[in-house]
Design a protein around this motif. Sequence first.
Motif, PDB file in Angstrom:
ATOM      1  N   PRO A  13       2.238  -9.896  -0.349  1.00  0.00           N
ATOM      2  CA  PRO A  13       3.492  -9.748  -1.100  1.00  0.00           C
ATOM      3  C   PRO A  13       4.277  -8.504  -0.718  1.00  0.00           C
ATOM      4  O   PRO A  13       5.511  -8.508  -0.675  1.00  0.00           O
ATOM      5  CB  PRO A  13       3.017  -9.685  -2.563  1.00  0.00           C
ATOM      6  CG  PRO A  13       1.709 -10.413  -2.552  1.00  0.00           C
ATOM      7  CD  PRO A  13       1.082 -10.087  -1.230  1.00  0.00           C
ATOM      8  N   THR A  14       3.543  -7.412  -0.423  1.00  0.00           N
ATOM      9  CA  THR A  14       4.151  -6.153   0.019  1.00  0.00           C
ATOM     10  C   THR A  14       3.469  -5.712   1.302  1.00  0.00           C
ATOM     11  O   THR A  14       2.241  -5.672   1.376  1.00  0.00           O
ATOM     12  CB  THR A  14       3.990  -5.053  -1.043  1.00  0.00           C
ATOM     13  OG1 THR A  14       4.611  -5.485  -2.263  1.00  0.00           O
ATOM     14  CG2 THR A  14       4.636  -3.746  -0.585  1.00  0.00           C
ATOM     15  N   ALA A  15       4.264  -5.389   2.317  1.00  0.00           N
ATOM     16  CA  ALA A  15       3.682  -4.979   3.597  1.00  0.00           C
ATOM     17  C   ALA A  15       2.993  -3.627   3.464  1.00  0.00           C
ATOM     18  O   ALA A  15       3.428  -2.761   2.695  1.00  0.00           O
ATOM     19  CB  ALA A  15       4.768  -4.906   4.667  1.00  0.00           C
ATOM     20  N   PHE A  16       1.921  -3.443   4.200  1.00  0.00           N
ATOM     21  CA  PHE A  16       1.222  -2.164   4.268  1.00  0.00           C
ATOM     22  C   PHE A  16       1.797  -1.325   5.408  1.00  0.00           C
ATOM     23  O   PHE A  16       2.484  -1.844   6.297  1.00  0.00           O
ATOM     24  CB  PHE A  16      -0.274  -2.382   4.498  1.00  0.00           C
ATOM     25  CG  PHE A  16      -1.005  -3.015   3.346  1.00  0.00           C
ATOM     26  CD1 PHE A  16      -1.537  -2.230   2.336  1.00  0.00           C
ATOM     27  CD2 PHE A  16      -1.165  -4.389   3.271  1.00  0.00           C
ATOM     28  CE1 PHE A  16      -2.218  -2.793   1.266  1.00  0.00           C
ATOM     29  CE2 PHE A  16      -1.841  -4.979   2.206  1.00  0.00           C
ATOM     30  CZ  PHE A  16      -2.368  -4.177   1.200  1.00  0.00           C
ATOM     31  N   ALA A  17       1.494  -0.038   5.387  1.00  0.00           N
ATOM     32  CA  ALA A  17       1.937   0.837   6.476  1.00  0.00           C
ATOM     33  C   ALA A  17       1.092   0.633   7.722  1.00  0.00           C
ATOM     34  O   ALA A  17       1.555   0.871   8.844  1.00  0.00           O
ATOM     35  CB  ALA A  17       1.880   2.295   6.044  1.00  0.00           C
ATOM     36  N   ALA A  18      -0.137   0.195   7.549  1.00  0.00           N
ATOM     37  CA  ALA A  18      -1.057  -0.038   8.656  1.00  0.00           C
ATOM     38  C   ALA A  18      -1.995  -1.174   8.251  1.00  0.00           C
ATOM     39  O   ALA A  18      -1.912  -1.698   7.133  1.00  0.00           O
ATOM     40  CB  ALA A  18      -1.836   1.231   8.980  1.00  0.00           C
ATOM     41  N   VAL A  19      -2.867  -1.557   9.147  1.00  0.00           N
ATOM     42  CA  VAL A  19      -3.795  -2.658   8.867  1.00  0.00           C
ATOM     43  C   VAL A  19      -4.707  -2.275   7.699  1.00  0.00           C
ATOM     44  O   VAL A  19      -5.388  -1.241   7.759  1.00  0.00           O
ATOM     45  CB  VAL A  19      -4.636  -2.984  10.109  1.00  0.00           C
ATOM     46  CG1 VAL A  19      -5.672  -4.062   9.782  1.00  0.00           C
ATOM     47  CG2 VAL A  19      -3.734  -3.446  11.245  1.00  0.00           C
ATOM     48  N   PRO A  20      -4.734  -3.074   6.628  1.00  0.00           N
ATOM     49  CA  PRO A  20      -5.579  -2.745   5.470  1.00  0.00           C
ATOM     50  C   PRO A  20      -7.004  -3.258   5.653  1.00  0.00           C
ATOM     51  O   PRO A  20      -7.306  -4.025   6.567  1.00  0.00           O
ATOM     52  CB  PRO A  20      -4.879  -3.509   4.336  1.00  0.00           C
ATOM     53  CG  PRO A  20      -4.365  -4.742   5.024  1.00  0.00           C
ATOM     54  CD  PRO A  20      -3.926  -4.283   6.397  1.00  0.00           C
ATOM     55  N   ARG A  21      -7.876  -2.814   4.759  1.00  0.00           N
ATOM     56  CA  ARG A  21      -9.214  -3.389   4.659  1.00  0.00           C
ATOM     57  C   ARG A  21      -9.118  -4.628   3.773  1.00  0.00           C
ATOM     58  O   ARG A  21      -8.440  -4.603   2.742  1.00  0.00           O
ATOM     59  CB  ARG A  21     -10.198  -2.384   4.060  1.00  0.00           C
ATOM     60  CG  ARG A  21     -10.459  -1.165   4.955  1.00  0.00           C
ATOM     61  CD  ARG A  21     -11.491  -0.241   4.326  1.00  0.00           C
ATOM     62  NE  ARG A  21     -11.785   0.894   5.180  1.00  0.00           N
ATOM     63  CZ  ARG A  21     -12.695   0.895   6.149  1.00  0.00           C
ATOM     64  NH1 ARG A  21     -13.404  -0.217   6.366  1.00  0.00           N
ATOM     65  NH2 ARG A  21     -12.911   1.957   6.884  1.00  0.00           N
ATOM     66  N   VAL A  22      -9.783  -5.716   4.171  1.00  0.00           N
ATOM     67  CA  VAL A  22      -9.680  -6.961   3.410  1.00  0.00           C
ATOM     68  C   VAL A  22     -11.062  -7.551   3.154  1.00  0.00           C
ATOM     69  O   VAL A  22     -12.032  -7.272   3.887  1.00  0.00           O
ATOM     70  CB  VAL A  22      -8.815  -8.002   4.149  1.00  0.00           C
ATOM     71  CG1 VAL A  22      -7.399  -7.491   4.339  1.00  0.00           C
ATOM     72  CG2 VAL A  22      -9.426  -8.388   5.481  1.00  0.00           C
ATOM     73  N   SER A  23     -11.138  -8.346   2.122  1.00  0.00           N
ATOM     74  CA  SER A  23     -12.356  -9.082   1.799  1.00  0.00           C
ATOM     75  C   SER A  23     -11.948 -10.461   1.304  1.00  0.00           C
ATOM     76  O   SER A  23     -10.981 -10.594   0.542  1.00  0.00           O
ATOM     77  CB  SER A  23     -13.163  -8.345   0.726  1.00  0.00           C
ATOM     78  OG  SER A  23     -14.322  -9.085   0.372  1.00  0.00           O
ATOM     79  N   VAL A  24     -12.677 -11.495   1.745  1.00  0.00           N
ATOM     80  CA  VAL A  24     -12.372 -12.876   1.365  1.00  0.00           C
ATOM     81  C   VAL A  24     -13.645 -13.534   0.852  1.00  0.00           C
ATOM     82  O   VAL A  24     -14.721 -13.413   1.461  1.00  0.00           O
ATOM     83  CB  VAL A  24     -11.814 -13.676   2.555  1.00  0.00           C
ATOM     84  CG1 VAL A  24     -11.534 -15.125   2.135  1.00  0.00           C
ATOM     85  CG2 VAL A  24     -10.554 -13.025   3.101  1.00  0.00           C
ATOM     86  N   THR A  25     -13.530 -14.227  -0.285  1.00  0.00           N
ATOM     87  CA  THR A  25     -14.679 -14.914  -0.894  1.00  0.00           C
ATOM     88  C   THR A  25     -14.299 -16.362  -1.170  1.00  0.00           C
ATOM     89  O   THR A  25     -13.274 -16.620  -1.818  1.00  0.00           O
ATOM     90  CB  THR A  25     -15.084 -14.236  -2.208  1.00  0.00           C
ATOM     91  OG1 THR A  25     -15.351 -12.853  -1.979  1.00  0.00           O
ATOM     92  CG2 THR A  25     -16.299 -14.916  -2.816  1.00  0.00           C
TER      93      THR A  25
END
Length: 284
Positions: free
Chosen positions: A226-238
């Motif tokens: 929804p909102t862009a980050f300044a750099a690549v974020p850490r993500v988790s998917v379940t």
Amino acid sequence: MAGLRGLFVADDAQATNTIPRGARQALAGLIGRSTAGAAQSGVVLDTMTPVVSGAASMSYSVRACALVSQWSASAGPVVYANDAAVSVATTAAPSSNSRYDLVWARHNQTTADGGSGTANDVVFGVTQGTVAASPVVPATPTGAVALARALVPAGTTATSALVITQVHEWVAANGGLVPRTKGGVVFDAWNGTSRVVVASSGLTQSGQASFQTQSATVTTGTVTFPTAFAAVPRVSVTPVTALPNGLSVSVSSVSATQLVIAAYRNATGTATSSFDWIAHGTPA
């Protein structure tokens, strides 16, 4: 250009002393920097509560606060105060489509002192943008500091019903930390050439994605943040499934704006599968 006399300098034998522009330029050295390296215009850092709020009529309320604005870099910044809530009227809402209102503050200065006109008063105002199906925010008047904007749809009768976005910068002493609210809270400071982030609570976003998965096949689905980050974020998917090990999932790729989920369906058949995701990183 020449050296400007500093603050609180008395008359000498030539009757020379502090002049208003010299005082403002001296004061500019004590004010935090903008991204361009000049004294920052905005609201002096205080409680961080909204400066502009709505009302039960077509007006806005500007709370008590201290402000900084300037007509030009050469005229220098003016630091001034609003000691009580001020009601600032706007016009009736459009009969169709919508417009933006821009709420602002300005310390007027005479033409001879680098401003425009003959007054030295403090003014709060609202500039109404052009009514349109896709309206744009109007420009900030010369010498003013923008405080907040609001989209005014047709038929609006009270600003309390509007979404009011605070658009001003916070101002602190030169060298101090200044918060910039962008989903998370970022603190930055001037390093001599630019403003740099020195502390951040970060930005956390989450949601649920759904797409078709097939037995014994890798399928992918894309999530746009929804909102862009300044750099690549850490993500988790379940995976959301009642059958343990029914779905295997991984992050195929991730960028500052989106992530791609790769899923392998261990169960037979084809079905719509859901995946909870969470991303945390630095706000843009």
